[in-house]
Enzyme design. Sequence first.
Site: not given
Lengths: 530, 530
Positions: A185, A242-244, A246, A266, A304, A395
């Site tokens: 994707k 990506g983001s938490r 997501g 991650e 990251c 974060e």
Amino acid sequence: MTSLTGHSIIAGSPVAGRLAGSAGIEAATGDPLEPVYTYVDDEQLGEATQAAADAFDTYRATSPAERAAFLHRVADEIEADGEAIVARAVAESGLPLGRLAGELGRTTGQLRMFAEVVRVGDHLEARIDPALPDRTPLPRADIRQRQVPLGPVAVFGASNFPLAFSVAGGDTASALAAGCPVVVKAHNAHPGTSELVGAAVARAVAASGLPAGVFSLVFGSGTSVGQALVRDPRIKAVGFTGSRAGGLALVATAAQRREPIPVYAEMSSVNPVIVLPGSIAGGQAEALATAYVASLVLGSGQFCTNPGLTFVPSGSEGDAFVAAAARAVSQAAGQTMLTSGIAQAYDKGVAALRGTSAVTVEAEGIVGEAVNAPAPLLLSTTTAALRDDPAVSEEVFGAAGVIARWSDTEELADVLRGLEGQLTITVHATETDHDVARKLLPVLESKAGRILFNGWPTGVEVGHAMVHGGPFPATSDPRTTSVGSLAIYRFQRPVAYQDVPSDLLPEATRDDNPWGLTRRVDGRLRLAQD
Amino acid sequence: MTSLTGHSIIAGSPVAGRLAGSAGIEAATGDPLEPVYTYVDDEQLGEATQAAADAFDTYRATSPAERAAFLHRVADEIEADGEAIVARAVAESGLPLGRLAGELGRTTGQLRMFAEVVRVGDHLEARIDPALPDRTPLPRADIRQRQVPLGPVAVFGASNFPLAFSVAGGDTASALAAGCPVVVKAHNAHPGTSELVGAAVARAVAASGLPAGVFSLVFGSGTSVGQALVRDPRIKAVGFTGSRAGGLALVATAAQRREPIPVYAEMSSVNPVIVLPGSIAGGQAEALATAYVASLVLGSGQFCTNPGLTFVPSGSEGDAFVAAAARAVSQAAGQTMLTSGIAQAYDKGVAALRGTSAVTVEAEGIVGEAVNAPAPLLLSTTTAALRDDPAVSEEVFGAAGVIARWSDTEELADVLRGLEGQLTITVHATETDHDVARKLLPVLESKAGRILFNGWPTGVEVGHAMVHGGPFPATSDPRTTSVGSLAIYRFQRPVAYQDVPSDLLPEATRDDNPWGLTRRVDGRLRLAQD
């Protein structure tokens, strides 16, 4: 060199999505870039996952030499278009040319490392327990084992590494190496880069005589196509960076599937840095603080592994560290962030931190001249505040650093124990600090996937010993890594073969060891003769 | 020899549960056995998990020699009480003495195998990528890696193997071997057996000078204490063997945790057996059918690997197989099942199967003289019916077998593709069948954790190459096994050490290799000199 079409690549063919789409944005100006990328609908997505499922048996049956040659070919095809890929990535991400040229090399190097891993074949973990026909009270059957790939893998590219953690990044490389077809994707922050890289992969698939379904690249929105991809029963594992929010959304969707599948997300980390007294004694505080700020603002802090939370001793040398860091930050100019959304999230995160009573602003940098280039920020707090208000240690993606002053090692250990899981924890120490460091190490190991000394976390070596992973919420699954050769194990499972006739055994487990593998015989490793 | 108390064992101490409980039941009579086991409440459960969390750092720091000695001690302590344990297990499970004596040996053998695995240390997967200070454009740091244990593990014992898959079974042995404290939720079908074994483990913990929290055994109901255990944030992984409903309930509970954790649930499987023509040609049908029924009714069919679905060729030799199997089943007497609940579930499952129009009853065995000893049953159906009605291929736990007649190998492959994931798939074949078998193998590999030829699945060797696992719903996580040395990997995660000073490095990664480990240096294995 491929010209851009705005299409998805489904099993080797360009496919115009049936839904309206979006264009890439030139990061430095905020202007849209040609072409518009149309989004696939569920049926088109299903064509990609079905092609992956159909390609699986043929692809997984490739020999180590064939699969290694294919991975080399992917790297070659990407290199062949390297200039165009890097140029487009610069436009879409706003990251500097030198950084992206380096990232291209990292991407192809990663593919070639996995080619070598596949060629050596240790990841097949071949095991043989020979028959013991005379054993009493019961004879033992001949039992052999190898690892087989899980099946089609969904990969979600990250915005902050448009090459090394995207279409042909570590997730794709390790999944392909394991023998899994991949459906990517695309990240909508770098669609043109994605198409160029995707086309290179598709060319390598075709040139290697593999079924086209081994690789597809689809454009769509994360909330529709992304979720549908994770729900698709043909998908057997998910790789995400990506983001938490997501990552957790994908984990939640996967949890609703009938068949549970591994989701390797991650997500977020503040990458604590612990400054021990020896490292800033004798006038070293300023040099260390300068190096810290360089790591903090590198690439607008969009790593990251950005050092978001730093523990600095109380006392005059710690004061000198903070003062020097404040000077460095106040002179640092903001750089264009990847997208306006990320810049806005940074502003919002920073505003929330500033609104916390337990936090003091130590320095604010300079707003950059380009768009979406907010000022770096340095804040300070206390360990007590960290313990009382977890929001202080959450974060903020970007160049915002929090310094927590500490005075007692027991208290420091306590605060560290209260932190969430992290990708990295860094210690700055000299020999005089080793007794303290030794006491902290078990805590650090329980909290992070990588522990580093006297360096900075913002560089993730692609190698065999690297771990880019860690306890939740750094990742959704701490048992592995998304960078380095160990990552191939994410996409495999073991199969045992009991008394299978020798002419039906897979090559990896045959007596004549045609692939020259290192194998475990009766529990002991027998090295390949190579 | 320990006398039974009816108490849980929390961190080495007997603890009377604050909730009402239940007694064991003598399987052969249905009568209750002394004593009543009281159930722990949430607070008492929390004491067990907190003790496990508190014990973790000390336990995980044990050397390979210390941990191996402890595992040997557990085996020794169980053996010391072996007679009492087996006698109580016979009473509670109704399984024969010989079988349980063998299972005790399997249990202690398993513990000793893991002791050897720990002593050798290959599971630490030590990796060293040495520094490359002169590399351009950037030097490489010194990066090392080892595996560390996940943390406290919750283990749910199974009813059908009251020793080898229960309190000190494979899950507990592999978790302890990995360095994880264990909290066992006792199975209420064999509470006395559980207490005796739990007391033996607790004695071994004490005798080895380990923190008592390394092991706890709690009694409670599955729906309250079991679920609470999986929800407990101090628990970092779950091992379970049991029903699909039970396993899925734990998976669902774990999915609601803030921090996702691995749940290794080994659940259900019909263990398809594929009879290829050569194996019943020339008058061999009767012998094979007799062996099949022996496996089907073994231990009342109460094996995870019981052959519930058998594919037999159409034609006269296949008819002969069915006829011989029917004769054997009609002469087979029911044996006491583990619990009245399991016997009732068998009756219910059998009634549902019989009610399916696509199924024909081929033979019914004899109801056993003891309680809960329902008659074995043989049914037949067609591949078409299997494809149309998935209920026909669902597991009925017990001695009920379904035979599906097939005539075309393509159709057979298709039906196999439509099956759910399995623990095992068995093929009976001679050389003349190998071409067909070769075509089926990729399908079998995609469906099962173990493929066996010309044998029966109801024997799971404890070794290095064994896989007792498989795709959903055989398990909730196909990436591993619950039997064999590979099982230790379930409870570990990797940690990387970057530029960590040599005196702070964990032993597994030190230059002088004090534990004599096989390690991966720069990607290549270097064997230990032992």
